[in-house]
Design an enzyme around this catalytic site. Structure first.
Site, PDB file in Angstrom:
ATOM      1  N   ASP A  93     -27.692 -15.377 -15.525  1.00 34.42           N
ATOM      2  CA  ASP A  93     -28.668 -15.175 -14.321  1.00 34.42           C
ATOM      3  C   ASP A  93     -27.950 -15.862 -13.222  1.00 34.42           C
ATOM      4  OD1 ASP A  93     -30.554 -14.458 -12.674  1.00 34.42           O
ATOM      5  OD2 ASP A  93     -32.117 -15.847 -13.365  1.00 34.42           O
ATOM      6  N   ASP A 230     -28.436 -10.256  -7.972  1.00 31.43           N
ATOM      7  CA  ASP A 230     -29.309 -10.965  -9.029  1.00 31.43           C
ATOM      8  C   ASP A 230     -29.284 -10.337 -10.514  1.00 31.43           C
ATOM      9  OD1 ASP A 230     -30.808 -12.525 -10.590  1.00 31.43           O
ATOM     10  OD2 ASP A 230     -32.487 -12.134  -9.521  1.00 31.43           O
TER      11      ASP A 230
END
Length: 350
Positions: A93, A230
């Site tokens: 992430d 992201d």
């Protein structure tokens, strides 16, 4: 190979490329003469996963393979933790900074024991974490009560850690593992087209760059706000006024639930011919086909691949699948190029 005592970490993300290493491009990274280095090679494989098809690159160096797979909504890697090397699958992430695992005895606090909402609690711990063939001593969160079921490998700035006391997260620990740098992924020059253009990271806490504008199938809207590429987000989230201005062009309509949350839908038979072009200040442009913005939910409805952002703009996986991005944390840049589908490789290193 990149040996970089002066470079904090260089994280390359090529979500459609088969393999990646660092190319000989000194505009992205500073060359030094240190001989120490550690690399992690991310092999990104779209489902179904075929481990025998993982590309092998010819550079003679110490390489630590870390396979990165995609389950349709997120990018996953396997780590081990503890002396008994318990295997854990984690989401890689770019939008968070902590490593955290869920305790085997964790209690699910989700509605109807369904760990799908947000919110977790637990304690901080430190143990041996295995990444490929490298073992490091690493602080991480050990979740005991949770309403989510995912484990996270956050690779963002330490300033965004949840701990009140900041600590060396995984990229920092890997940097100090040897005198050189740790490279997540890297670059294969055959896997992108055009030139990698460095865009400046705009915040000290998040891996954000400025998004200038979006041309959606011929309609252009100015944005000029920070955006976070992201890998932990599936769709693209833009300001509400931008979403509303593009909705008519896309044939999108909104639905508001009892909690005031807005979801945008498009007809499942929407035309997917055409593109959306994302433009950035230093000239980087990423073209995304409109097929990425019609998301079939399997129940006769389709969500729009663009939704309203609550705060920060998020460029999710439907953007990243078409972008070859290099996160250079020390230089505070994210370099971007259009990803290129190719069965060939041109692997070079600095």
């Amino acid at each position: 190979m990149v040996s970089i005592q002066n470079i904090f970490s260089s994280i390359a993300f090529a979500v459609l490329a088969q393999s990646a290493v660092i190319p000989n491009d000194t505009s992205l990274l500073n060359q030094t003469n240190s001989t120490g280095f550690v690399t992690l090679d991310f092999d990104v494989v779209r489902k179904p996963l075929n481990s025998t098809a993982i590309a092998q690159h010819p550079i003679k160096r110490r390489s630590i393979p870390l396979q990165l797979s995609n389950d349709g909504t997120q990018y996953l890697a396997k780590l081990t933790v503890g002396s008994n090397k318990q295997s854990n699958t984690v989401i890689v992430d770019t939008g968070s900074s902590d490593l955290w695992f869920i305790d085997s005895n964790a209690k699910c606090e989700g509605e109807d024991n369904n760990c799908k909402a947000s919110g977790s609690s637990g304690t901080w711990g430190k143990d041996t974490v295995g990444i490929g063939s490298v073992s490091i001593k690493q602080q991480f969160g050990e979740v005991s009560d949770t309403s989510v079921e995912e484990r996270i490998l956050g690779i963002g700035f330490t300033a965004s850690e949840f701990s009140d006391t900041k600590y060396p997260n995984v990229p920092v620990t890997l940097k100090t593992y040897k005198t050189g740098t740790i490279i997540f992924g890297g670059l294969d020059t055959a896997k992108y087209s055009g030139k990698l253009i460095a865009e400046t990271i705009t915040r000290n806490t998040d891996l954000t760059i400025e998004l200038n504008s979006l041309n959606y199938n011929g309609q252009t809207v100015s944005i000029n706000q920070d955006a976070l590429p992201d890998s932990g987000t599936t769709l693209t989230y833009l300001p509400a006024n931008v979403v509303k201005s593009l909705a008519k062009k896309a044939g999108a309509t909104s639905e508001t639930d009892s909690d005031g949350n807005v979801t945008w839908h498009v007809p499942c038979k929407s035309s997917t011919s055409g593109n959306a072009v994302f433009s950035f200040p230093n000239g980087a442009q990423i073209t995304v086909p409109l097929s990425e913005f019609v998301i079939d939910e399997g129940d006769g409805t389709c969500n729009w691949g663009i939704q309203q952002a609550d705060d920060i703009i998020l460029l999710g996986d439907n953007f990243l699948r078409h972008a070859y991005t290099v996160f250079n944390i020390d230089a505070k840049t994210i370099s971007i190029a259009q990803v290129k589908y190719s069965t060939t490789s041109n692997i070079v290193s600095i």
